[in-house]
Motif scaffolding. Structure first.
Motif, PDB file in Angstrom:
ATOM      1  N   ARG A 166     -43.639 -23.079   6.972  1.00 33.26           N
ATOM      2  CA  ARG A 166     -42.438 -21.936   7.154  1.00 33.26           C
ATOM      3  C   ARG A 166     -41.769 -21.948   5.942  1.00 33.26           C
ATOM      4  O   ARG A 166     -41.087 -20.985   5.254  1.00 33.26           O
ATOM      5  N   ALA A 167     -41.466 -23.117   5.171  1.00 33.13           N
ATOM      6  CA  ALA A 167     -40.910 -23.188   3.664  1.00 33.13           C
ATOM      7  C   ALA A 167     -41.795 -22.221   2.815  1.00 33.13           C
ATOM      8  O   ALA A 167     -41.021 -21.740   1.862  1.00 33.13           O
TER       9      ALA A 167
ATOM     10  N   PRO B 139     -36.165 -18.303   7.005  1.00 29.14           N
ATOM     11  CA  PRO B 139     -34.605 -18.509   7.160  1.00 29.14           C
ATOM     12  C   PRO B 139     -33.987 -19.735   7.679  1.00 29.14           C
ATOM     13  O   PRO B 139     -32.963 -20.172   7.280  1.00 29.14           O
ATOM     14  N   ASP B 140     -34.693 -20.407   8.831  1.00 24.19           N
ATOM     15  CA  ASP B 140     -34.539 -21.448   9.382  1.00 24.19           C
ATOM     16  C   ASP B 140     -34.683 -22.787   8.334  1.00 24.19           C
ATOM     17  O   ASP B 140     -34.190 -23.690   8.764  1.00 24.19           O
ATOM     18  N   ILE B 141     -35.298 -22.639   7.353  1.00 19.54           N
ATOM     19  CA  ILE B 141     -35.769 -23.622   6.458  1.00 19.54           C
ATOM     20  C   ILE B 141     -34.629 -23.826   5.402  1.00 19.54           C
ATOM     21  O   ILE B 141     -34.182 -22.691   4.598  1.00 19.54           O
ATOM     22  N   SER B 142     -34.030 -25.102   5.196  1.00 15.85           N
ATOM     23  CA  SER B 142     -32.956 -25.014   3.836  1.00 15.85           C
ATOM     24  C   SER B 142     -33.613 -24.666   2.686  1.00 15.85           C
ATOM     25  O   SER B 142     -34.744 -25.071   2.364  1.00 15.85           O
ATOM     26  N   ILE B 143     -32.631 -24.437   1.733  1.00 13.24           N
ATOM     27  CA  ILE B 143     -33.141 -24.095   0.230  1.00 13.24           C
ATOM     28  C   ILE B 143     -33.660 -25.243  -0.348  1.00 13.24           C
ATOM     29  O   ILE B 143     -34.823 -25.489  -1.247  1.00 13.24           O
ATOM     30  N   GLU B 144     -32.998 -26.620  -0.044  1.00 13.91           N
ATOM     31  CA  GLU B 144     -33.715 -27.889  -0.603  1.00 13.91           C
ATOM     32  C   GLU B 144     -34.879 -28.134  -0.242  1.00 13.91           C
ATOM     33  O   GLU B 144     -35.944 -28.528  -1.039  1.00 13.91           O
TER      34      GLU B 144
END
Length: 330
Positions: A22-23, A28-33
């Motif tokens: 998903r990254a 959208p559920d995955i953090s930018i970091e």
């Protein structure tokens, strides 16, 4: 170096495989970091997604297959180049397969396209293809098939063609306007629908003028055969005053014979062809021809493919119009 997989990336980052997947897709559920870490490592390790596995899971592919008798033909080269430009704009790529004008190889290529879940298939059938059921069955797998150029006579399928009858009619009219009396007319494989259409139209147009014109009909499957036919025709008492060439390949053989016989065009014999447009420019004077554009046909074929992918379920036969391009050979 072992293949870099999602599992390997996940293990190195101590993340789940689904999180890594998903990254990479910017979910959208995955953090930018997390996205940054995953993408940086994927670039570092030169990770490439397994497109075959993706196709299996999604039952969808971003590739089109194209099957042609040969890629050395100018018409097919023009068609392929134009089609490749079209599909790229929509995020697709093109897989090119040659049948060698052999229906067995054609069938093997078709199976390959099916196994790889191609988004759609463009095909110019071989001169020996009589059964198209395997093509039609692809509809059950939601894989549209667009026949082009050399198409089957079966009506209920999608076909895009040159206006074959109109092209032959235009060539015949040009010869009649020049008042040619003894016309050597060399056509392609008589078993092909494209040949049958062009021959009938050519003959009908010539007879419609009501002149005392003699047509000498021959068939050539190669440029060498066309050369031999031309050479033999000029050994006869009544020699041709014009030659009609149904294809570029036939034109090449005819022009080789004309050069061997040291004839001049148009003084000794006029020449006209149906052509994609490149070969006629190689001679002086340039050959008058009826344009049958592979470039234009590809655009029409892709438009029909998009309609099929968009849900169009009825069969259509579409055509591109031809034009006369005057050279100095008549």
């Amino acid at each position: 170096m072992s293949e870099v997989t999602l599992k390997k990336l996940a293990g190195m980052l101590q993340l789940s495989i689904s999180t890594v997947s998903r990254a990479l897709k910017d979910h959208p559920d995955i953090s930018i970091e997390t996205k940054t870490k995953v993408k940086e490592l994927s670039v570092l390790l030169d990770y490439e997604p397994n497109t075959f596995a993706i196709n299996l899971r999604s039952n969808h592919c971003k590739e089109f297959g194209i099957i042609v008798p040969t890629i050395t033909n100018d018409f097919y080269q023009s068609f392929i180049s134009s089609l490749e430009n079209e599909v790229r704009q929509y995020g697709y790529s093109l897989i090119i397969l040659q049948s060698g004008d052999d229906p067995i190889i054609e069938l093997a290529n078709l199976k390959l396209c099916k196994q790889n879940r191609m988004a759609g298939i463009f095909v110019s059938i071989t001169s020996k293809t009589t059964d198209i059921n395997n093509f039609l069955k692809l509809d059950e797998h939601h894989i549209p098939v667009i026949f082009f150029d050399k198409v089957p006579s079966f009506e209920a399928c999608n076909k895009v063609c040159v206006a074959d009858e109109a092209a032959a009619d235009m060539a015949a009219k040009e010869l009649m306007l020049k008042k040619k009396k003894n016309i050597l007319s060399i056509f392609g494989n008589p078993e092909l629908l494209i040949t049958q259409k062009r021959l009938k139209s050519f003959e009908d147009t010539v007879s419609g003028y009501g002149l005392s014109t003699q047509l000498y009909i021959h068939y050539a499957l190669s440029s060498d055969e066309a050369r031999e036919i031309t050479m033999n025709s000029f050994k006869k008492v009544i020699k041709p005053d014009a030659i009609f060439c149904m294809t570029d390949e036939i034109l090449m053989g005819v022009m080789k014979a004309i050069q061997q016989l040291e004839l001049r065009t148009p003084q000794d014999v006029g020449v006209i062809a149906i052509s994609d447009g490149f070969k006629p420019t190689l001679y002086y004077p340039e050959i008058t021809y009826i344009e049958t554009s592979g470039f234009k046909l590809a655009k029409l074929a892709f438009a029909r493919m998009l309609a099929c992918l968009g849900g169009s379920s009825y069969a259509q036969e579409l055509r591109i119009e031809s034009i006369v391009v005057s050279g100095g050979s008549l």
